[in-house]
Design a protein around this motif. Structure first.
Motif, PDB file in Angstrom:
ATOM      1  N   PHE A  98     -58.456   7.627 -58.861  1.00 15.71           N
ATOM      2  CA  PHE A  98     -57.831   8.050 -57.597  1.00 15.71           C
ATOM      3  C   PHE A  98     -58.865   8.682 -56.688  1.00 15.71           C
ATOM      4  N   SER A  99     -58.756   8.395 -55.392  1.00 19.01           N
ATOM      5  CA  SER A  99     -59.663   8.992 -54.417  1.00 19.01           C
ATOM      6  C   SER A  99     -59.002   9.007 -53.047  1.00 19.01           C
ATOM      7  N   LEU A 100     -59.212  10.079 -52.302  1.00 19.97           N
ATOM      8  CA  LEU A 100     -58.739  10.158 -50.930  1.00 19.97           C
ATOM      9  C   LEU A 100     -59.698   9.466 -49.971  1.00 19.97           C
ATOM     10  N   SER A 143     -50.644   6.541 -57.815  1.00 10.90           N
ATOM     11  CA  SER A 143     -50.957   6.155 -59.180  1.00 10.90           C
ATOM     12  C   SER A 143     -50.134   6.945 -60.185  1.00 10.90           C
ATOM     13  N   VAL A 144     -50.016   6.362 -61.389  1.00  9.59           N
ATOM     14  CA  VAL A 144     -49.267   7.015 -62.458  1.00  9.59           C
ATOM     15  C   VAL A 144     -49.855   8.390 -62.766  1.00  9.59           C
ATOM     16  N   GLU A 145     -51.180   8.481 -62.792  1.00 15.42           N
ATOM     17  CA  GLU A 145     -51.835   9.761 -63.085  1.00 15.42           C
ATOM     18  C   GLU A 145     -51.513  10.815 -62.027  1.00 15.42           C
ATOM     19  N   LEU A 146     -51.537  10.401 -60.757  1.00 16.76           N
ATOM     20  CA  LEU A 146     -51.246  11.345 -59.673  1.00 16.76           C
ATOM     21  C   LEU A 146     -49.813  11.843 -59.743  1.00 16.76           C
ATOM     22  N   VAL A 147     -48.869  10.927 -59.956  1.00 18.24           N
ATOM     23  CA  VAL A 147     -47.453  11.314 -60.013  1.00 18.24           C
ATOM     24  C   VAL A 147     -47.194  12.236 -61.196  1.00 18.24           C
ATOM     25  N   ALA A 148     -47.748  11.898 -62.363  1.00 21.32           N
ATOM     26  CA  ALA A 148     -47.541  12.735 -63.549  1.00 21.32           C
ATOM     27  C   ALA A 148     -48.119  14.127 -63.335  1.00 21.32           C
TER      28      ALA A 148
END
Length: 379
Positions: free
Chosen positions: A62-64, A243-248
């Protein structure tokens, strides 16, 4: 009785002792650094920050900002830092909103709301945060694939790739800048407006104008103002993919932090004298009016100090993302240590970054606390 000269002599002695302690600490720190450099050189390990200009050669989830495997370590660490700020600030805002709702329910006269909020606090406060985040991650990756994704109004889709939502046709970095601008606008409105209602109106109008202007001036030509996710083959195109990681990470930290904030809010509301509530009710005010105009303004003075501690805790809690592969600063630093071997330098960067963020957050809480303090009682 001490004379003026004796007083100055004592002050000079105290200052000399403090200067001596500072110099002693500096000597110990400098000596430790020099010793570490010598030992590293003896082992053939180079020290310093020249490695920041080298390409990393690896990617992350993930990256902004735009990223590639050819980015230098300096840019990669900056992206990790921005990811940490993004997740931490988003979690703080959402956890505060949910925590105030939970705390108000705990203080409610409705037995059902009390039971629900109590169960929520006991469950989420007593399960370790890292376990909650890992559980949410495992749950999300077992969602159906893109072709069988759950949809909401054919605009929001949930699959094992993440959550796909509509978004303005703007680069993600521009959207992040707009959010930051909205936050700064809210701070400015709070400081300059004459009342909370005026500040809220200025902030809402300014934020709306900011987003509309950006959408009209910066949106690419030939594209719709809003981009919607669409299934193309085995993946979604368009929109924004969370992403799944961000939501979790965000959901886990918010649920965990809100449990603690709820108890802080409940304690603050409990300190408001019962007679004030009864006085408001005797004037014909409803339950919400009493809460909004009497109880909450009084309770905020005792809520803000411990609430600030919870905000700092939430910011530090973003480090659990390393357990599910979320690319926050801690994950980026951990991977960089493995790839570059610059352990001491990277840990120093990590500690300095968190010190900077949490110190700024503490100063913001102190300023807010001073603004809410009664005249004549502020520090």
């Amino acid at each position: 009785m001490l004379g003026w000269r004796d007083f100055h002599r004592m002050k000079a002695r105290e200052i000399a002792v403090q200067i001596g302690l500072v110099l002693l600490v500096l000597v110990i720190v400098i000596g430790s650094v020099r010793s570490a450099q010598v030992n590293l050189a003896a082992l053939g390990i180079t020290s310093g920050y020249s490695f920041l200009d080298r390409a990393t050669g690896w990617s992350y989830s993930f990256s902004l900002l735009e990223r590639s495997i050819d980015d230098p370590y300096a840019r990669t660490l900056l992206i990790g830092f921005l990811n940490t700020i993004f997740v931490g600030s988003t979690s703080i805002v959402l956890a505060t909103i949910l925590g105030f709702a939970i705390g108000t329910m705990r203080d409610s006269r409705n037995l059902g709301l009390q039971v629900i909020s109590s169960i929520y606090i006991q469950v989420f406060r007593n399960i370790p945060l890292i376990l909650q985040v890992v559980f949410l991650y495992a749950l999300l990756i077992h969602f159906p694939g893109p072709r069988q994704a759950h949809s909401i109004a054919d605009a929001i889709f949930m699959s094992n790739r993440g959550i796909m939502v509509p978004v303005l046709s703007l680069p993600l970095s521009v959207v992040a800048g707009l959010v930051l601008g909205s936050v700064l606008l809210g701070i400015g409105a709070a400081r300059l407006a004459g009342s909370a209602r005026q500040a809220r109106a200025v902030w809402l109008a300014g934020t709306a104008a900011l987003f509309v202007a950006a959408a009209l001036l910066l949106a690419p030509e030939g594209r719709d103002l809003v981009s919607y996710p669409e299934l193309k083959g085995l993946r979604f195109v368009g929109g924004l993919t969370l992403s799944v990681e961000l939501v979790a990470m965000i959901v886990g930290v918010v649920l965990y932090g809100a449990a603690y904030i709820g108890e802080v809010v409940r304690g603050g509301l409990a300190e408001v004298p019962k007679g004030l509530r009864e006085a408001g009710e005797s004037l014909g005010l409803g339950t919400f009016a009493v809460w909004w105009t009497i109880r909450m303004p009084m309770a905020l003075r005792s809520i803000i100090p411990p609430l600030g501690n919870q905000w700092i805790f939430i910011m530090k809690a973003t480090t659990v993302g390393v357990a599910i592969g979320f690319s926050d600063l801690f994950y980026i630093v951990s991977t960089s240590i493995t790839q570059s071997g610059q352990t001491l330098e990277l840990i120093a960067i990590l500690m300095g970054a968190f010190l900077l963020v949490n110190f700024a957050l503490a100063q913001a809480v102190n300023w807010l606390n001073a603004r809410l303090a009664l005249k004549g009682y502020g520090a």
